[in-house]
Design a protein around this motif. Sequence first.
Motif, PDB file in Angstrom:
ATOM      1  N   VAL A   1      15.412  68.555 -30.612  1.00 37.82           N
ATOM      2  CA  VAL A   1      16.806  69.002 -30.497  1.00 37.82           C
ATOM      3  C   VAL A   1      16.931  70.154 -29.519  1.00 37.82           C
ATOM      4  CG1 VAL A   1      18.763  69.994 -31.742  1.00 37.82           C
ATOM      5  CG2 VAL A   1      17.399  68.188 -32.810  1.00 37.82           C
ATOM      6  N   GLY A   2      16.068  71.153 -29.653  1.00 38.87           N
ATOM      7  CA  GLY A   2      16.142  72.309 -28.772  1.00 38.87           C
ATOM      8  C   GLY A   2      15.860  71.963 -27.320  1.00 38.87           C
ATOM      9  N   SER A   3      14.866  71.121 -27.098  1.00 40.63           N
ATOM     10  CA  SER A   3      14.494  70.758 -25.732  1.00 40.63           C
ATOM     11  C   SER A   3      15.571  69.904 -25.074  1.00 40.63           C
ATOM     12  CB  SER A   3      13.157  70.021 -25.732  1.00 40.63           C
ATOM     13  OG  SER A   3      12.128  70.835 -26.254  1.00 40.63           O
ATOM     14  N   GLU A   4      16.149  68.976 -25.831  1.00 39.06           N
ATOM     15  CA  GLU A   4      17.228  68.154 -25.275  1.00 39.06           C
ATOM     16  C   GLU A   4      18.469  68.998 -24.992  1.00 39.06           C
ATOM     17  OE1 GLU A   4      16.187  63.781 -27.203  1.00 39.06           O
ATOM     18  OE2 GLU A   4      17.835  64.972 -28.031  1.00 39.06           O
ATOM     19  N   THR A   5      18.761  69.938 -25.864  1.00 38.59           N
ATOM     20  CA  THR A   5      19.899  70.819 -25.634  1.00 38.59           C
ATOM     21  C   THR A   5      19.665  71.681 -24.402  1.00 38.59           C
ATOM     22  OG1 THR A   5      20.315  70.882 -28.030  1.00 38.59           O
ATOM     23  CG2 THR A   5      21.405  72.555 -26.682  1.00 38.59           C
ATOM     24  N   ALA A   6      18.444  72.153 -24.246  1.00 32.27           N
ATOM     25  CA  ALA A   6      18.096  72.942 -23.062  1.00 32.27           C
ATOM     26  C   ALA A   6      18.286  72.123 -21.793  1.00 32.27           C
ATOM     27  CB  ALA A   6      16.658  73.437 -23.174  1.00 32.27           C
ATOM     28  N   ALA A   7      17.857  70.854 -21.824  1.00 28.61           N
ATOM     29  CA  ALA A   7      18.027  69.982 -20.661  1.00 28.61           C
ATOM     30  C   ALA A   7      19.506  69.769 -20.356  1.00 28.61           C
ATOM     31  CB  ALA A   7      17.340  68.640 -20.916  1.00 28.61           C
ATOM     32  N   HIS A   8      20.297  69.561 -21.396  1.00 32.46           N
ATOM     33  CA  HIS A   8      21.742  69.355 -21.236  1.00 32.46           C
ATOM     34  C   HIS A   8      22.393  70.564 -20.568  1.00 32.46           C
ATOM     35  CE1 HIS A   8      25.870  68.256 -22.345  1.00 32.46           C
ATOM     36  NE2 HIS A   8      26.004  69.445 -22.902  1.00 32.46           N
ATOM     37  N   LEU A   9      22.031  71.747 -21.023  1.00 29.57           N
ATOM     38  CA  LEU A   9      22.635  72.968 -20.479  1.00 29.57           C
ATOM     39  C   LEU A   9      22.105  73.279 -19.080  1.00 29.57           C
ATOM     40  CD1 LEU A   9      22.511  75.083 -23.755  1.00 29.57           C
ATOM     41  CD2 LEU A   9      24.554  74.116 -22.677  1.00 29.57           C
ATOM     42  N   ALA A  10      20.826  73.011 -18.841  1.00 25.21           N
ATOM     43  CA  ALA A  10      20.243  73.282 -17.525  1.00 25.21           C
ATOM     44  C   ALA A  10      20.865  72.393 -16.461  1.00 25.21           C
ATOM     45  CB  ALA A  10      18.731  73.070 -17.580  1.00 25.21           C
ATOM     46  N   MET A  11      21.230  71.162 -16.836  1.00 24.78           N
ATOM     47  CA  MET A  11      21.867  70.260 -15.874  1.00 24.78           C
ATOM     48  C   MET A  11      23.274  70.718 -15.509  1.00 24.78           C
ATOM     49  SD  MET A  11      20.502  66.523 -17.137  1.00 24.78           S
ATOM     50  CE  MET A  11      21.294  65.642 -15.793  1.00 24.78           C
ATOM     51  N   GLN A  12      23.802  71.699 -16.246  1.00 27.73           N
ATOM     52  CA  GLN A  12      25.079  72.326 -15.902  1.00 27.73           C
ATOM     53  C   GLN A  12      24.866  73.581 -15.053  1.00 27.73           C
ATOM     54  OE1 GLN A  12      27.416  72.939 -19.493  1.00 27.73           O
ATOM     55  NE2 GLN A  12      26.595  71.075 -20.397  1.00 27.73           N
ATOM     56  N   GLN A  13      23.672  73.666 -14.480  1.00 26.23           N
ATOM     57  CA  GLN A  13      23.300  74.772 -13.592  1.00 26.23           C
ATOM     58  C   GLN A  13      23.265  76.111 -14.323  1.00 26.23           C
ATOM     59  OE1 GLN A  13      22.230  73.735 -10.588  1.00 26.23           O
ATOM     60  NE2 GLN A  13      22.790  71.707 -11.339  1.00 26.23           N
ATOM     61  N   ARG A  14      22.825  76.078 -15.577  1.00 32.12           N
ATOM     62  CA  ARG A  14      22.627  77.320 -16.330  1.00 32.12           C
ATOM     63  C   ARG A  14      21.156  77.746 -16.250  1.00 32.12           C
ATOM     64  NH1 ARG A  14      27.170  77.260 -19.798  1.00 32.12           N
ATOM     65  NH2 ARG A  14      28.706  75.969 -18.717  1.00 32.12           N
ATOM     66  N   ASP A  15      20.908  79.009 -16.440  1.00 36.09           N
ATOM     67  CA  ASP A  15      19.554  79.560 -16.486  1.00 36.09           C
ATOM     68  C   ASP A  15      19.102  79.506 -17.947  1.00 36.09           C
ATOM     69  OD1 ASP A  15      17.215  80.946 -16.326  1.00 36.09           O
ATOM     70  OD2 ASP A  15      18.078  82.821 -15.605  1.00 36.09           O
ATOM     71  N   VAL A  16      18.164  78.604 -18.264  1.00 36.27           N
ATOM     72  CA  VAL A  16      17.813  78.319 -19.658  1.00 36.27           C
ATOM     73  C   VAL A  16      16.347  78.642 -19.924  1.00 36.27           C
ATOM     74  CG1 VAL A  16      17.790  76.584 -21.485  1.00 36.27           C
ATOM     75  CG2 VAL A  16      19.539  76.483 -19.682  1.00 36.27           C
ATOM     76  N   THR A  17      16.104  79.286 -21.055  1.00 35.31           N
ATOM     77  CA  THR A  17      14.741  79.570 -21.517  1.00 35.31           C
ATOM     78  C   THR A  17      14.576  79.041 -22.931  1.00 35.31           C
ATOM     79  OG1 THR A  17      14.553  81.573 -20.170  1.00 35.31           O
ATOM     80  CG2 THR A  17      13.058  81.375 -22.044  1.00 35.31           C
ATOM     81  N   ILE A  18      13.493  78.310 -23.179  1.00 32.70           N
ATOM     82  CA  ILE A  18      13.159  77.823 -24.515  1.00 32.70           C
ATOM     83  C   ILE A  18      12.119  78.747 -25.134  1.00 32.70           C
ATOM     84  CG2 ILE A  18      12.124  75.948 -25.855  1.00 32.70           C
ATOM     85  CD1 ILE A  18      13.089  73.995 -23.733  1.00 32.70           C
TER      86      ILE A  18
END
Length: 492
Positions: free
Chosen positions: A366-383
Amino acid sequence: GDCALRAKQAGFDGIEVHAGHGYLIAEFMSTYVNKRTDKYGGCLDNRLRFVNEIYTNIRGKVGDDFPVMIRFSADEVVQGGRDISESRVLAKLFAEWGFDALHVSSGAYGDHNKGIVSPMYVSHAWTVDFAAEIKRIVDIPVFTVNRINDPRMADGLLEMGKADFIGMGRGSLADPELPNKAKAGDLTAIRYCIGCMQGCVGKLLVGEAITCLVNPSLGQEYQLDYRKVTKPKKVLIAGGGPGGLEAARAAAIKGHAVTLYEKGSFLGGQFKSAAYPPCKGELATYTNWITSELDQLGVTIHLNRELTKELVAAEKPDTVIVATGGTPCKPAIKGIDKALVVTAEDALLGNVATGDQIVVAGGGEVGSETAAHLAMQQRDVTIIEMLPKICSDLDGVNKFNLMKILREYEVNQLTQTKVVEILDDGVIIENSQGQQTLPADTVVIALGYRPNNQLAEALSAVHNHVIVIGGAVKTSNAMVAINDGFNAGLSL
C-alpha cells in the motif's frame, strides 16, 4: 507418448507439448541453460533433438488424425535466452515435423520484467507481434496469448491477421462463461480477469490449489450448490467492500432477501482506492461487475447509511453478515494527529490535498503504490520502512515492475528506519546512523490495518446469528475477503 495416448483414450480433443517458459523441453532447446557437449547440445539441431524425439514418440502412438500442438517462447526475455530470430527457425521446423499448430508464448522463469504470466503492469496482448511474425512463415494455425481478456480485443487481433486462435487462460478462470456471454453480446456481464495473479500464479508457486480473486468458486465447482432455498431468509449485510458485495451476491443467488448497508458514499471499499496507483485501474472492473450483478439479483443497497445495533433490532433479520473491513493503523507516534498527516486511502482517492514534499510511513504494498501514485504527480516522495527492503509483501514480478516505477520517478527509500516524531513541517526519523529530520508538507500513513469489529461486538448482545468475515476478523487482502463473503452467503 504413453501420456498422450492416455489423453486421447480419455476423450481429449488434442494435446499440447509444452516447450516454453523454461521447463525441461525449453531448457534443452535454449543455450541459456543447455551447455551440453554431446548430441543433445551445441548446434540447433542437437538442441532440438530432445523435443523431436518426444514428438516422434507421441505421433507414433496417437496417430496422424489426432491434433498435436506445441507451445514455445518466441522470446525468452532472459539474459542469453532465445529471441525471435531463432524462434522463426523453430517454427518452420516444427511445422515441417508435423505439429498441427503453434502456440506462441513468451518468457521463462527468471524474467521479472513481463513474466510468463504477465501482471497488470504489463500491457494487454503484448506478445501478439511474435505470433504475427511466425504466422507469416508457416501454413499451420498459430495461437497467440497473454493478457488478452476482452472478446472485442480478441476479435480485433483475429481481424488483423495476428493469429488464428486466441488463448485465454486467466480470462477463462475468472469467468468460464466468457465465450458464451460474448456470443450473446452481453459483455458487461463478463467477470474480467484483473491480472492480480494472487489466486492463480500466487497459489501455484506455494504448492496450493489455484483459485481466483474475482471468482471464488474456481476449483470447487463440483461441490457447490446454487439451488434456491425453500425458506428464504432476511439477510442484512454491513459493509460494501469486496467481502460484503460477494456475500450479498452469493446469498441472493440462493434466493434470500438481501439488504446491504454501506456507511460511505460508494461501493467497493478499499478496492476503490486500490485502483488508483499506476497500472491498477482494472481493479475497478470487479466492482462494476458485481454491482451490476447485485442489481439484477434484486439486492437492496443503502449508501451513506450505517448498519447499527438499533437498526438490526428493528429489522429483525434472520442473519447479519458483518463485512466492515479494517481501519488504518495509527501507532503511538508523537504528532500522528497533526494536520499534515493523512491516510494512504485518502491520498489515493484525492480526499485530501498533498504538498510537494511527501513522506510515506510504511513501505509495504500500500505504501509503495501510494508513493508511486504521488511521485507520478511530480511530487518529491520518500518512503520510510522499518524492514530491510520495501515491497516485501509482493511477489517477484509485481515487485519488479513497481520498483521500476519508483526508480523512474526517483522515490527515495529509507529502509531499516522508523518514524520517531511528526513535526508541523517534517518528520524525525531514526536508523543506524542516528536521528535526522526530513522536511515534509504531507505525511502519508500506510502502516497496515486493524479489524473494524465494533459492530460485531455490539450485535452479539441483540442477535444470535451474526457472521463476521474478511478484514473485520483479520486484515489480509481482497481475495480472502471475497472468498469469506462467497462462502458465508452460499452457506445460508
